[in-house]
Design a protein around this motif. Structure first.
Motif, short mmCIF file in Angstrom:
data_model
loop_
_atom_site.label_atom_id
_atom_site.label_comp_id
_atom_site.label_asym_id
_atom_site.label_seq_id
_atom_site.Cartn_x
_atom_site.Cartn_y
_atom_site.Cartn_z
N PRO A 102 34.43 -7.15 2.93
CA PRO A 102 34.14 -6.41 1.57
C PRO A 102 35.45 -5.80 1.59
O PRO A 102 35.83 -5.11 2.65
CB PRO A 102 32.93 -5.76 1.76
N ASP A 103 35.78 -5.45 0.30
CA ASP A 103 36.91 -4.76 -0.10
C ASP A 103 36.54 -3.56 -0.34
O ASP A 103 36.10 -2.96 -1.59
CB ASP A 103 37.75 -5.63 -1.07
N GLY A 104 36.82 -2.45 0.52
CA GLY A 104 36.11 -0.91 0.18
C GLY A 104 37.21 -0.26 -0.87
O GLY A 104 36.87 0.99 -1.14
N MET A 105 38.15 -0.89 -1.17
CA MET A 105 39.14 -0.27 -2.06
C MET A 105 38.96 -0.92 -3.57
O MET A 105 39.71 -0.63 -4.40
CB MET A 105 40.68 -0.42 -1.56
N ALA A 106 38.14 -1.62 -3.58
CA ALA A 106 37.97 -2.55 -4.98
C ALA A 106 37.61 -1.48 -6.02
O ALA A 106 37.10 -0.47 -6.10
CB ALA A 106 36.83 -3.50 -5.01
N ALA A 107 38.15 -1.69 -7.04
CA ALA A 107 38.12 -0.76 -8.47
C ALA A 107 36.72 -0.81 -8.86
O ALA A 107 36.22 0.16 -9.12
CB ALA A 107 39.14 -1.18 -9.33
N ASN A 108 36.22 -1.98 -8.94
CA ASN A 108 34.77 -2.14 -9.43
C ASN A 108 34.02 -2.46 -7.95
O ASN A 108 33.80 -3.47 -7.79
CB ASN A 108 34.72 -3.22 -10.46
N LEU A 109 33.35 -1.61 -7.51
CA LEU A 109 32.39 -1.77 -6.18
C LEU A 109 31.54 -2.78 -6.32
O LEU A 109 31.02 -3.51 -5.59
CB LEU A 109 32.38 -0.52 -5.58
N PRO A 110 30.68 -2.38 -7.58
CA PRO A 110 29.36 -3.53 -7.56
C PRO A 110 29.79 -4.66 -7.79
O PRO A 110 29.19 -5.82 -7.32
CB PRO A 110 28.60 -2.72 -8.99
N ALA A 111 30.91 -4.96 -8.54
CA ALA A 111 31.31 -6.38 -8.73
C ALA A 111 31.81 -7.07 -7.47
O ALA A 111 31.64 -8.24 -6.95
CB ALA A 111 32.51 -6.60 -9.80
N GLU A 112 32.44 -6.16 -6.60
CA GLU A 112 32.73 -6.60 -5.38
C GLU A 112 31.58 -6.93 -4.57
O GLU A 112 31.89 -8.15 -3.80
CB GLU A 112 33.63 -5.44 -4.69
N CYS A 113 30.58 -6.16 -4.50
CA CYS A 113 29.54 -6.63 -3.63
C CYS A 113 28.58 -8.12 -4.26
O CYS A 113 28.56 -8.74 -3.24
CB CYS A 113 28.36 -5.47 -3.84
N LEU A 114 28.65 -8.20 -5.50
CA LEU A 114 28.33 -9.37 -5.92
C LEU A 114 29.14 -10.60 -5.63
O LEU A 114 28.61 -11.58 -5.10
CB LEU A 114 28.10 -9.11 -7.51
N ASN A 115 30.42 -10.29 -5.60
CA ASN A 115 31.30 -11.57 -5.42
C ASN A 115 31.23 -11.74 -3.93
O ASN A 115 31.43 -12.93 -3.42
CB ASN A 115 32.84 -10.90 -5.50
N TYR A 116 31.03 -10.70 -2.81
CA TYR A 116 31.01 -10.99 -1.62
C TYR A 116 29.45 -12.09 -1.30
O TYR A 116 29.73 -12.78 -0.52
CB TYR A 116 30.81 -9.63 -0.76
#
Ligand code: GLP
Length: 307
Positions: A102-116
């Motif tokens: 997971p990218d802990g630097m993502a600007a949109n963390l919830p979207a990053e989680c969904l994407n993962y």
């Protein structure tokens, strides 16, 4: 749940590495779930050794790590991406584009989680998930009261976890407050779980995880619900189990463990073998050089290589 107890931490890590290697050989395109932490370092050292000495081939496998700190970049020595590069990825012939955290630097963390979660699904799910256990019984960063059906999300680290991980940071105050972690439900979806715990400090929580009631207070108890879960322990971590004699008997007598009994290495041999040399090709490149070579975080993070 199957429990195997080996005499030492080294022998336990060796067995875990050999189970992983067996799975990789039977399916070179294995989708592996990976974990970080001190306990895993010996497993990765042993896998590197198998790559160098036995040609264990990582070129087709795909990996997904359990978790990553929020706010640490891939260049931060305390990020789990950095840890994975250091201990495994840069030492074997893995395609970095096929490694995911997971990218802990993502600007949109919830979207990053969904994407993962979506990315894992796109790869057909995780075949083999490697797990450690925190002193509070967490898997990944699923802290007490994580729902047993939770998915990849941002969690706030507990004081116990921050204290446990503080020695790895130059300044204990720099331990991040938050992380992205695969959920307990995401972990239970993996086709096989393989947990390694070693050392006396894990004995009490291991006993609760294996023999205690299932509770969201201790995420690892959820593994009791998993139909294909192997726990590998050293004697110290198994010291509070009520049924340890039974587990010993199974390992010594069940035919499935025969190949593992036969080729077991002595701990002194393992000790010397763990002084793994980097493969020649990789020694020339530092972690940051490789990160630059593959053009930074985007490729390292998402690995959108064709399936
Ligand atoms: C961290 C990781 C966990 C890991 C735990 C155990 O908290 N997020 O996935 O299981 O550390 O670490 P160690 O092996 O250092 O005890």
């Amino acid at each position: 749940m199957d429990v195997v107890i080996r005499p030492t931490a080294e022998a336990a890590a060796d067995l875990v590495a050999r189970v992983i290697a067996r799975e990789m050989r039977s399916n070179p395109r294995l989708v592996m779930g990976l974990a970080s932490g001190n306990t895993m370092e010996s497993v990765y050292a042993r896998l590197v050794q198998m790559h160098c000495e036995e040609g264990l081939d990582f070129s087709a496998c795909r990996t997904f790590n359990l978790d990553e700190y929020v706010g640490l970049s891939v260049n931060d020595a305390n990020s789990y991406r950095h840890y994975m590069n250091r201990h495994l990825f840069l030492r074997v012939n893995i395609n970095l584009q096929k490694t995911h955290l997971p990218d802990g630097m993502a600007a949109n963390l919830p979207a990053e989680c969904l994407n993962y979660e979506r990315l894992i699904a796109t790869h057909g799910g995780i075949d083999l998930q490697l797990l450690g256990i925190g002193q509070n019984g967490h898997l990944g960063f699923n802290e007490p009261l994580s729902a047993l059906r939770s998915r990849t999300r941002v969690t706030v680290l507990s004081r116990t976890t921050r204290a446990q991980n503080a020695p790895l940071f130059p300044d204990p105050n720099r331990v991040p407050q938050r992380a992205i972690t695969m959920g307990v439900g995401s972990i239970l979806d993996c086709r096989q779980c393989l947990l390694l715990a070693t050392g006396e400090e894990k004995a009490a929580i291991v006993a609760k995880a294996v023999e205690g009631p299932i509770t969201s207070m201790i995420s690892a108890t959820a593994l009791q619900l998993h139909a294909n879960c192997l726990l590998v322990l050293d004697e110290a971590a198994a010291s509070q189990l009520k049924e340890s004699e039974y587990h010993h008997w199974l390992f010594e007598n069940q035919p499935e463990w025969e190949p593992f009994r036969a080729s077991e290495l002595s701990s002194s041999t393992l000790d010397s073998q763990f002084q793994v040399e980097r493969p020649e090709k990789k020694t020339a490149e530092t972690v940051s050089e490789v990160i630059n070579r593959v053009d930074g975080a985007a490729i390292l993070r998402t690995g959108n290589a064709p399936l």
